[in-house]
Every structure is written in structure tokens, then in C-alpha cells.
Design an enzyme around this catalytic site. Structure first.
Site, PDB file in Angstrom:
ATOM      1  N   CYS A   1      -1.312 -13.290  51.842  1.00  0.00           N
ATOM      2  CA  CYS A   1      -1.865 -14.258  50.881  1.00  0.00           C
ATOM      3  C   CYS A   1      -3.336 -14.050  50.547  1.00  0.00           C
ATOM      4  O   CYS A   1      -3.702 -13.842  49.395  1.00  0.00           O
ATOM      5  CB  CYS A   1      -1.689 -15.683  51.399  1.00  0.00           C
ATOM      6  SG  CYS A   1      -0.001 -16.079  51.854  1.00  0.00           S
TER       7      CYS A   1
ATOM      8  N   HIS B   1      -6.872 -18.584  48.776  1.00  0.00           N
ATOM      9  CA  HIS B   1      -6.384 -18.955  50.096  1.00  0.00           C
ATOM     10  C   HIS B   1      -7.462 -19.829  50.738  1.00  0.00           C
ATOM     11  O   HIS B   1      -8.623 -19.441  50.773  1.00  0.00           O
ATOM     12  CB  HIS B   1      -6.124 -17.708  50.947  1.00  0.00           C
ATOM     13  CG  HIS B   1      -5.359 -18.008  52.199  1.00  0.00           C
ATOM     14  ND1 HIS B   1      -3.989 -18.087  52.229  1.00  0.00           N
ATOM     15  CD2 HIS B   1      -5.789 -18.293  53.449  1.00  0.00           C
ATOM     16  CE1 HIS B   1      -3.601 -18.389  53.457  1.00  0.00           C
ATOM     17  NE2 HIS B   1      -4.676 -18.519  54.202  1.00  0.00           N
TER      18      HIS B   1
END
Length: 519
Positions: free
Chosen positions: A50, A104
Site C-alpha cells: 500500500c 497510506h
């Protein structure tokens, strides 16, 4: 007056969508968007994790330039003060808004989602997000667990909702504010599902009776897979339901019936996501902005569903790196709808049979690192310059060429001779690069997510229309250097004869001169 941008990014979504030819999934709203868009069938993330993937496509730089391969550094401090895509739009007069998971969260975006650089107002995070890993899944014994497979009754959830439902509501609220204020906007909406835990409203299971769910076509670990390439899916092993199965480390396998349940829940989570996307796009119609808004739909990376005996992301295989990518550009990918005509009427996944096909499809191999320059060009902004070989000192540049040239034709053939001075001539065949770090040659407990200081090997992978070629080379985390003279393992898969990447032919010496060129 430039177009608005609605940028939808999904966590861990591989292209299991009707518009990508998946026969099982029910995704009528995303398919409807595809029917008005150019859909890229060969789009790849730069790292199947991510934070590194998101920082890469939001800055337009590759992981070796952001120096982020884990979750634990902020590029502006540790690499260079790179401008981001939303920052560039903000500096060009757009109101930039972030809803849900775009950057993120945490160290890698300075605990602020890079606010105030990237966003005009503080990013929105759904309040229900904090319960994601709580014990909210009811087991057969009636007790609550923190499971991987977690269909829920939404009314029983804390606050009676789920994060993606809250994100949709907030995004719709912001669309209404933007309409009222007549402000040009860049709205990024980040959806969590189908990221684990597979926690979604239980009624979506009805769409996927277990008897219709098959195993992966290749649920075994390939015989010639180098051990360094394997990811041991540590994160799902830590879930209560998987832990109870007491599966051996690192190769498993999970019992067949449980594999089917994971696949069923992943599909159900995708249909739940489709519903959210449908509500959001229908709201764009409601505020009358579908004709003046570019829509991008993509994901940060894919997710293995048992292929190669692997689960989750953390690898260089197509199942982990390939993402959906589509662009809706009013007047370019579709003729403008007449006033008052709905472009995106909401379609109920429970009753709608989708037969919609993409407006145009491109088989061109493209990368997420191209998003920054592509969106700048589509919005009529100056395209950021190409980065020099070393660009740590350059605030605004991009390592991904704009792919707008592939959006024009509706019946796409892979361009043979589109030449552009700044970038290599595509006669050389377009390539997508991905990479993945490992702490050792054999699977360890930290193989999936090694911290920077523990990285010893980097797997660099290139994907063309015809093959995927990967080299696992020695890597020094102290000076971020890869040594291509010290190759630990290699992989080569030919797409035509081995679409699932099960038969590694790297060691077949007949490819001598071909290899030299690739390396």
C-alpha cells in the site's frame, strides 16, 4: 474552465470486474463507468504494497526514488521534497480534497496524509475505521472474533456503519459543497474494501453461493518458483479464523473449503465496493457535474487469491501487481450527455444483470507512476517535466510518461510506432516495472513486509505484452544500491503459453542473448 477530477483508488483490488471479463463477479456500477471510459487491461503498480505504491503514483516517482519500500519513512524528509499530484492541482487553482484511504496513513505521509501540502482542507477519515481489526466477526459459537472472513450485520457494528459507507457519504457531501460554491475540484476517494479483513454487509454473500466458487486455477506452489519469490502471507495467518487452522509455515496450504470461503468473501467485498462507487457516481449526476468531471478508477495493487499457493499481495506476480485502470473524460472517451440526462444511474448489484462493455480498451502496457502526468495533461495543466536520471533535488518532475495518447482511439490496437521525443520511442515496446524487497533467500516471518534495514534482496520485475521477467539481486539498504552482478534468482514467464505464470523458464539457457538485452 478546466475539468474537475474525481480520483477513485481502491485498496487491494485486482481486476475481478465484469468489464475485465470476470464472469462470476457482480460489478454493474464499475462496469457502467467502464462503458463510458477507456479501460487499460495491462496496468501495473510499481510495488505490491500500500504505502510504497501510493507514494509512488501520487508523486509520479518510482520506489527507488521515493526510497519507500515499507511504511516507515516520509519521502519529503528521507528522499526529496517532491511535489504530489494533488499538490500540483492545488497550486493550479483546484480545491483538493481527500476522503478515506488515499495516502497510506502514518509515518509515510507525515501522520497528516501530507496535509497541508497536498490538500486544501484536512483529509477525512471515517470514524468506523478504528474498528476494522476489532473482534466484530460473529463465529459459529456466537462469540466475536477478529477473522479474515467477516460478513457482518451492519446494524450490529459500532455506530451502525462501515468505513466505506461513511466515505461515500462524505464524498457526496463534498460534491454538493463544491457545486454550491462553484469551485473547481480534485476529489480523491479511497475505498478500503476488498482489503482484509474481508468485512462487508453479509447480504452480499447471497450473490455468490459457495457451490459456484472454484479454487484458483493454479493453487499449488510452482515447482520452479525460486524460494525468494514466494510470499508466505503472514498477515492472514494472524487472523483468528486462519490461526485456528494451524497451517504449516511457509507454504501451507489452506484447506480447500476455506480457500473457497476467502474467494467468496473477496468477491462479495468487491460487490459491496461496487455499490459504494455506484452511489458516488449517481451523486455526481445529481449535482450535474458528470459532464465536467474526469473520473479515474484504479487500485494500489492486486491481491493473490490462492494462485501459486499464495494469498495477499507482497509479490511481483501479475495477480499482485496488475490493477484495474480506467479514465472517463467527457467529450473524449464519450460524447457529452445532453442536459439533464443521467450518465451514471445507480444500478443495484442484486438485481442488475450487467452486459456493458468498455467504451474502448487498450492493451498497451502502462504503469500507475504515469497517473500524475496523464491527469495533468487531461486537465489542461502543463505536464510536469521528465525527471533527470537522479532527481532527489528536483521538486517537480515525473518518472512516468503521460498515457493520454492511448485514450484517443476507441478501438485500441497496441501502438507500434507512437514516437515522442521526451520518452523512448514505443517501438522499443512498452514495459511496466515493479519491484519487491525481501530479507532473505527463503521465506521468513518478515518476508512479506521487511523493514528497510532488513532488506537484503530486491526483486526487479519487468512486464511487457509478451513476458514477465524478474531478477532477484543483492540490495544494500544503507545506500539504496542494487547489485545486478549478484543475482540470487531469476524468473521468466511467457504470457501467451503461460498466462498464469506457473512455469518459470529462466534457467532454459536458450534465451542467452535475449536475457542480456533484458538485464
Amino acid at each position: 474552465d478546466g475539468l474537475n477530477v474525481l480520483f477513485i483508488v481502491v485498496d487491494d483490488l485486482r481486476p475481478v470486474l465484469g468489464c475485465y471479463g470476470d464472469k462470476l463477479v457482480k460489478s454493474p456500477n464499475i462496469d457502467q463507468l467502464a462503458s463510458q471510459s477507456i479501460v487499460f487491461s495491462n496496468a501495473y503498480a510499481q510495488q505490491a504494497l500500500c504505502a510504497p505504491s501510493r507514494v509512488s503514483f501520487l508523486t509520479g516517482r518510482r520506489p527507488d526514488t521515493t526510497r519507500l519500500y515499507d511504511f516507515y519513512s516520509y519521502w519529503r524528509v528521507h528522499a526529496g521534497n517532491y511535489s504530489t499530484m494533488p499538490q500540483y492541482f492545488k497550486e493550479n487553482g483546484y480545491v483538493t480534497l481527500s476522503v478515506g484511504k488515499v495516502f497510506h496513513p502514518g509515518v509515510s505521509s507525515n501522520y497528516s496524509d501530507d496535509y497541508p501540502y497536498s490538500w486544501s482542507i484536512p483529509p477525512f477519515h471515517p470514524s468506523a475505521e478504528k474498528y476494522e481489526n476489532y473482534k466484530t466477526c460473529r463465529g459459529k459459537d456466537g462469540k466475536l472474533y477478529a477473522n479474515l472472513v467477516c460478513p457482518v450485520d451492519v446494524s450490529e457494528m459500532p455506530s451502525g456503519t462501515l468505513p466505506d459507507i461513511q466515505s461515500t457519504e462524505e464524498a457526496i457531501r463534498l460534491l454538493n459543497v463544491m457545486k454550491t460554491n462553484k469551485q473547481k475540484f480534485f476529489l480523491a476517494v479511497g475505498y478500503h474494501k476488498p482489503h482484509i479483513p474481508l468485512r462487508f454487509p453479509q447480504e452480499f454473500l447471497k450473490l455468490y453461493p459457495l457451490e459456484n466458487i472454484t479454487l484458483a486455477p493454479d493453487p499449488w506452489v510452482p515447482e520452479k518458483l525460486p524460494s525468494v519469490a514466494y510470499n508466505p502471507w503472514t498477515d492472514i495467518r494472524q487472523r483468528d479464523d486462519v490461526e485456528a487452522l494451524n497451517v504449516s509455515f511457509p507454504y501451507g496450504p489452506l484447506p480447500d473449503d476455506f480457500q473457497r470461503q476467502i474467494r467468496q468473501s473477496y468477491y462479495a467485498a468487491v460487490s459491496y465496493l461496487d455499490m459504494q462507487v455506484g452511489l458516488l457516481l449517481s451523486a455526481l449526476d445529481d449535482v450535474g457535474l458528470s459532464n465536467s468531471t474526469i473520473i479515474v478508477f484504479t487500485a494500489d495493487h492486486g491481491w493473490s487469491l490462492g494462485e501459486h499457493g499464495e494469498w495477499a499481495k507482497y509479490s511481483n506476480f501479475d495477480v499482485a501487481t496488475r490493477v484495474p485502470l480506467m479514465f472517463y473524460v467527457p467529450g473524449m472517451t464519450t460524447s457529452s450527455a445532453s442536459q439533464g440526462e443521467r450518465v451514471f444511474p445507480y444500478l443495484d448489484p442484486f438485481s442488475h444483470i450487467s452486459g456493458l462493455v468498455p467504451q474502448g480498451q487498450s492493451k498497451q502496457v502502462v504503469e500507475l507512476v504515469s497517473l500524475f502526468s496523464t491527469l495533468a495533461e487531461l486537465a489542461g495543466l502543463q505536464v510536469p517535466p521528465v525527471c533527470p536520471e537522479t532527481s532527489f533535488h528536483v521538486a517537480l518532475c515525473t518518472e512516468g510518461p503521460s498515457i493520454v495518447q492511448y485514450l484517443n482511439a476507441s478501438e485500441q490496437k497496441v501502438e507500434e510506432d507512437a514516437c515522442d521525443d521526451t520518452y523512448r520511442c514505443s517501438k522499443e515496446e512498452s514495459v511496466a516495472f515493479s519491484q519487491y524487497p525481501r530479507p532473505a533467500d527463503t521465506p521468513q516471518w518478515n518476508s512479506d513486509k521487511p523493514k528497510l534495514k532488513d532488506i537484503r534482496i530486491m526483486g526487479y520485475s519487468m512486464r511487457t505484452v509478451d513476458y514477465r521477467y524478474t531478477l532477484w539481486v543483492q540490495f544494500n539498504p544503507n545506500n539504496f544500491s542494487a547489485n545486478f552482478e549478484d543475482v540470487h534468482a531469476g524468473e521468466l514467464y511467457m504470457v501467451e503459453t503461460d498466462p498464469n505464470q506457473d512455469y518459470n523458464i529462466y534457467s532454459n539457457s536458450s534465451h542467452g542473448c535475449f536475457f542480456k538485452k533484458l538485464r
